[in-house]
Scaffold this active site. Structure first.
Site, mmCIF file in Angstrom:
data_model
loop_
_atom_site.group_PDB
_atom_site.id
_atom_site.type_symbol
_atom_site.label_atom_id
_atom_site.label_comp_id
_atom_site.label_asym_id
_atom_site.label_seq_id
_atom_site.Cartn_x
_atom_site.Cartn_y
_atom_site.Cartn_z
ATOM 1 N N HIS A 480 0.817 -1.213 0.000
ATOM 2 C CA HIS A 480 0.000 0.000 0.000
ATOM 3 C C HIS A 480 0.856 1.271 0.000
ATOM 4 O O HIS A 480 0.314 2.372 -0.182
ATOM 5 C CB HIS A 480 -0.929 -0.014 1.223
ATOM 6 C CG HIS A 480 -2.235 0.689 0.997
ATOM 7 N ND1 HIS A 480 -2.511 1.419 -0.136
ATOM 8 C CD2 HIS A 480 -3.361 0.767 1.763
ATOM 9 C CE1 HIS A 480 -3.725 1.920 -0.063
ATOM 10 N NE2 HIS A 480 -4.269 1.532 1.086
ATOM 11 N N ASP A 484 -2.209 2.243 -4.530
ATOM 12 C CA ASP A 484 -3.427 2.695 -3.862
ATOM 13 C C ASP A 484 -4.534 1.655 -4.035
ATOM 14 O O ASP A 484 -4.470 0.784 -4.905
ATOM 15 C CB ASP A 484 -3.880 4.031 -4.441
ATOM 16 C CG ASP A 484 -2.890 5.150 -4.144
ATOM 17 O OD1 ASP A 484 -2.234 5.078 -3.088
ATOM 18 O OD2 ASP A 484 -2.779 6.073 -4.967
#
Length: 509
Positions: A480, A484
């Site tokens: 992450h 995204d």
């Protein structure tokens, strides 16, 4: 004049520190004799001499940081003849020990050395000896098996003869230039050679047991800055030499202990009754299993790992495969499986969401204009991930052939280090073991891994009606920090679309 340069240091490693020079200018060196030791942030690399001659100049001194292919030293060729005399003068005791072992053999002897272990691998563990002292062996007959933290390596006999001495017993860790055993071309001398060789080698542990070893310069610097007593640090280098990573571990140990005393207290194993203990079996983890455990935990500790899920209707892929599998096998000589469809679908999706195919390097994001697809494979010794290079430029048949070939090599323990390095994305198929759903763990430094699962008939609502369809859950674990949620979901949706309508792959839609 031959130039000694910094060798390839491994994936993503661009520089190293000169830790120790084993030779000085004017010393005579033989071919493959170790000249110096380099230290990176991951491994220690020994630099052998490519030629026989005299070390005429050292360009990079101990403690200096050098890049890949940098000039380390220069060797003048053609002066190798005086080498034995040069070694005997400063070390008469060692020469005296070697002489009986040589004469007792009664004939020509051949050293069995550790073979090339692969890029960035500096040591291995002797796992199994297939022969014992006194056995007669043929040329290329397997003598023993070595185990590194990534692959198993078989060591064949370099010549025919009798095994007169085993220098590295099972369980011993050896470096990349170590001698494993000695062969004699005369079988009759085996009985006399073995005891003499054992006696000659007996003083070796005492010689290396002393701490009269120069630590790595970078390690000395760290220990001096942090006020750490070198005697309290356990070295992982040759002869117990303290390396940079040892010093770093020592500096972080007190902080970790102070901030988290509870885990240390809970580390000991829970009490086991004597009855249960008698029915337990304790087996040391293999180096491969230790590395798998370490790397998976490092992945969890380093990456901001998150997993998103979807499901795919496999009806169209299964129909297409059933229709063409016989013709495919006849033309290409390989079976048409599901992995080629998933590989092509992932390549298609990675073009639209390139960050899933990227990696973090410090404060930079490295985008890769290629797809080196890692295909996770279970083997009797553990999980390995052979890499199919430039999968984005391959057709279905080439992908299936590559998967079949590397899968067979993985199961046989024949994969080389190069075949498991450089992957940019990974596919893991837990469905072959019956897994319905799971969250795969990233294969660092990659930023994405796709988990495939079992195909199972389930009732689905399609066009207002409930129909039975072969469904598979898909899981994408991603980092992450650079991927995204939108990109991860988009990637998985594109894979789903390509599999539910394979014609999209042909149209690049």
């Amino acid at each position: 004049m031959s130039e000694i340069r910094v060798p390839t240091l491994g994936e993503s490693v661009t520089e190293a520190t000169v830790a120790t020079w084993f030779k000085k200018p004017g010393d005579t060196v033989a071919v493959d004799e170790m000249l110096c030791e380099l230290e990176t942030d991951k491994v220690t690399v020994e630099v052998p001499s490519p030629v026989a001659g005299t070390l005429s100049e050292i360009v990079a001194q101990e403690g200096e940081t050098v890049g890949v292919d940098a000039l380390l030293a220069q060797v003048s060729e053609g002066d190798a003849a005086p080498a034995p005399a040069a070694k005997e003068e400063p070390a008469p005791e060692a020469a005296a020990e070697a002489t009986p072992a040589t004469s007792s053999a009664g004939g020509d002897t051949t050293d069995v050395m550790v073979p090339t272990l692969g890029e960035s691998v500096s040591e291995a563990t002797v796992s199994t000896w297939f022969k014992k002292v006194g056995d007669t062996v043929a040329q290329d007959e397997m003598l023993c098996e070595l185990e590194t933290d990534k692959v198993s390596v078989e060591v064949p006999s370099p010549a025919a003869g009798t095994l007169v001495e085993i220098l590295a017993e099972e369980g011993t860790t050896v470096d990349a230039s170590a001698k494993l055993a000695v062969l004699s071309s005369e079988g009759g001398a085996a009985a006399a050679a073995a005891p003499a060789a054992s006696e000659a080698s007996a003083p070796a542990p005492a010689a290396s047991g002393g701490k009269d070893v120069e630590n790595a310069p970078s390690a000395n610097k760290i220990m001096a800055e942090k006020g750490i007593d070198p005697a309290t640090v356990k070295g992982s280098g040759r002869d117990g030499r303290v390396m940079k990573e040892d010093a770093l571990k020592a500096t972080s140990a007190p902080a970790a202990a102070a901030s988290a005393p509870a885990p240390a207290a809970s580390a000991p194993r829970a009490p086991v009754s004597s009855d249960d203990a008698s029915r337990e079996e304790r087996v040391k983890m293999t180096r491969l299993r230790q590395t798998i455990a370490r790397r998976l935990k490092e992945s969890q500790n380093t990456a901001a790992m998150l997993t998103t899920y979807n499901e795919v209707d496999m009806t169209e892929v299964m129909a297409l495969r059933n229709e063409y599998k016989d013709l495919f096998l006849k033309k290409h000589g390989v079976k048409l499986g599901f992995m080629s469809f998933f590989t092509k679908a992932c390549v298609h999706a990675l073009k639209e969401v390139p960050e899933v195919n990227a990696e973090i390097d410090g404060t930079d994001v490295v985008y890769k204009n290629y797809v080196h697809m890692g295909i996770a494979a279970g083997t009797p010794t553990g999980l390995v991930v052979p890499v199919i290079r430039d999968a984005d430029q391959m057709g279905f048949a080439d992908i299936e052939k590559a998967i079949a070939e590397k899968g067979a090599r993985a199961r046989d323990g024949k994969l080389s280090m190069a075949e498991m390095q450089g992957g940019s994305f990974t596919i893991s198929n837990g469905g072959v073991y019956g897994s319905l759903m799971s969250s795969p763990i990233l294969n660092p430094p990659q930023s994405g891994i796709l988990g495939m699962h079992k195909i199972q008939d389930r009732p689905m609502a399609i066009g207002g009606q409930v129909v039975i369809r072969p469904m598979m859950y898909l899981a994408l674990s991603y980092d992450h920090r650079i991927v995204d949620g939108k990109g991860a979901v988009t990637f998985l949706v594109r894979v789903k679309e390509a599999l539910e309508d394979p014609r999209r792959l042909l149209m690049d839609l």
